[in-house]
Design a protein around this motif. Sequence first.
Motif, PDB file in Angstrom:
ATOM      1  N   ALA A   4      41.386  73.543  40.318  1.00 30.66           N
ATOM      2  CA  ALA A   4      42.754  73.218  40.712  1.00 30.66           C
ATOM      3  C   ALA A   4      43.738  73.811  39.716  1.00 30.66           C
ATOM      4  CB  ALA A   4      42.924  71.703  40.769  1.00 30.66           C
ATOM      5  N   TYR A   5      44.936  74.080  40.187  1.00 29.15           N
ATOM      6  CA  TYR A   5      46.028  74.453  39.291  1.00 29.15           C
ATOM      7  C   TYR A   5      46.576  73.150  38.703  1.00 29.15           C
ATOM      8  CZ  TYR A   5      45.882  78.873  41.907  1.00 29.15           C
ATOM      9  OH  TYR A   5      45.484  80.061  42.489  1.00 29.15           O
ATOM     10  N   ASN A   6      46.000  72.752  37.574  1.00 30.51           N
ATOM     11  CA  ASN A   6      46.242  71.424  37.022  1.00 30.51           C
ATOM     12  C   ASN A   6      47.389  71.447  36.009  1.00 30.51           C
ATOM     13  OD1 ASN A   6      46.152  68.876  35.911  1.00 30.51           O
ATOM     14  ND2 ASN A   6      43.994  68.938  35.345  1.00 30.51           N
ATOM     15  N   PHE A   7      48.538  70.877  36.408  1.00 24.25           N
ATOM     16  CA  PHE A   7      49.696  70.792  35.526  1.00 24.25           C
ATOM     17  C   PHE A   7      50.018  69.335  35.192  1.00 24.25           C
ATOM     18  CE2 PHE A   7      50.042  74.906  37.586  1.00 24.25           C
ATOM     19  CZ  PHE A   7      50.391  75.740  36.536  1.00 24.25           C
ATOM     20  N   ASN A   8      48.992  68.482  35.228  1.00 29.41           N
ATOM     21  CA  ASN A   8      49.181  67.072  34.900  1.00 29.41           C
ATOM     22  C   ASN A   8      49.664  66.892  33.473  1.00 29.41           C
ATOM     23  OD1 ASN A   8      48.602  65.462  37.202  1.00 29.41           O
ATOM     24  ND2 ASN A   8      46.420  65.907  36.992  1.00 29.41           N
ATOM     25  N   ALA A   9      50.481  65.855  33.277  1.00 34.44           N
ATOM     26  CA  ALA A   9      51.042  65.581  31.946  1.00 34.44           C
ATOM     27  C   ALA A   9      50.056  64.852  31.042  1.00 34.44           C
ATOM     28  CB  ALA A   9      52.331  64.779  32.077  1.00 34.44           C
ATOM     29  N   GLY A  10      49.029  64.261  31.585  1.00 35.15           N
ATOM     30  CA  GLY A  10      48.025  63.597  30.772  1.00 35.15           C
ATOM     31  C   GLY A  10      47.522  62.311  31.430  1.00 35.15           C
TER      32      GLY A  10
END
Length: 360
Positions: A4-10
């Motif tokens: 996935a294009y993972n841009f989660n903040a944490g």
Amino acid sequence: MKRAYNFNAGPAALPEWVLQEAKEHWLNFNDTGMSLMELSHRSADYEAVHNEAKELLTSLLSIPDNYEILFLQGGASLQFTMIPMNLLPKNQTAYYALTGIWSEKALKEASKLGNTAISISSKNENYSYIPNSEQIEVPKDAAYLHITSNNTIYGTQWSSYPTNVSVPLIADMSSDILSTPIDVSKFGLIYAGAQKNLGPSGVTVVIIRKDLIKEDAALPTMLSFHTHAKSNSLFNTPPTLAIYLLSLVLKWVKKQGGVEGIATINNEKAKHLYDVIDQSNGFYRGHAEETSRSKMNVTFTLQSENLTKAFLQEAKEAGFVGLNGHRSVGGCRASIYNAVPLEHVMELTKFMKEFQRKNQ
């Protein structure tokens, strides 16, 4: 499997190499016939992992000999309490630089335990900038000055740290540790939850100057830095799996050319995203002032709430994860921590340009 294009903040993206390495040894670590999770934390096999993680962190950050590295639990949020409990005497005042919600939370907890004051703040402008560090004035008899080096919610980051203070400088570096070189010797204490740049959630790294570690019988045992320092962070059962994965992340950082190599990639990732925002003629609007922009969390809005919602929905359908802004401020946020590949950032910039073309 397509990542996935993972841009989660944490919790945030982990390097694929780390996940593959852990998978390779998942059932049989070091020919023990056990998973790392099943090993006793008193065993030689686990102790080697534990100490290697400390050695790697020492090397990568050039941590001086007069500092102790602790692996604790409770996240950065517990440090909001542990730090004043250990470092704020009754006859002194702790100073806090307010640059976002997390520094507010740190101040709130410290205020329950002792005297506190605000040294400087950017709250009046909705935390859109980092105050000039040279304007910070802290009395020489203060207990310490606390800053939050990167603000995930507002997308701001300190580009230089206060140098005109004579008291211990304490920094919450949860969201930008290992992202760029720092001089550890300028700090009394650095702390960071692991789940953004260091590894999975569950372990918190504390780097503390040894002279600040005091034995205090009045402190609850588990909330004393002295307890953990004297036992090599093995007073109780540590989060062994999280520390193992942290050690693998540190090995991966070393493979990227160390912190210097990582910083070069991070600069490039941030530049590509901010270029799209700056060249969009107002279609995308960054929250942070240009001189305070974070290289870890790129925050922006679109021209209307409906357009923002459409952007987030189409981005989700295109395989982008975690682009929603924090619930307290809304908008969009791309968290581009160390493990987010440059290629994924480039895919996001292509998506942003195409979305603008279709909706302008």
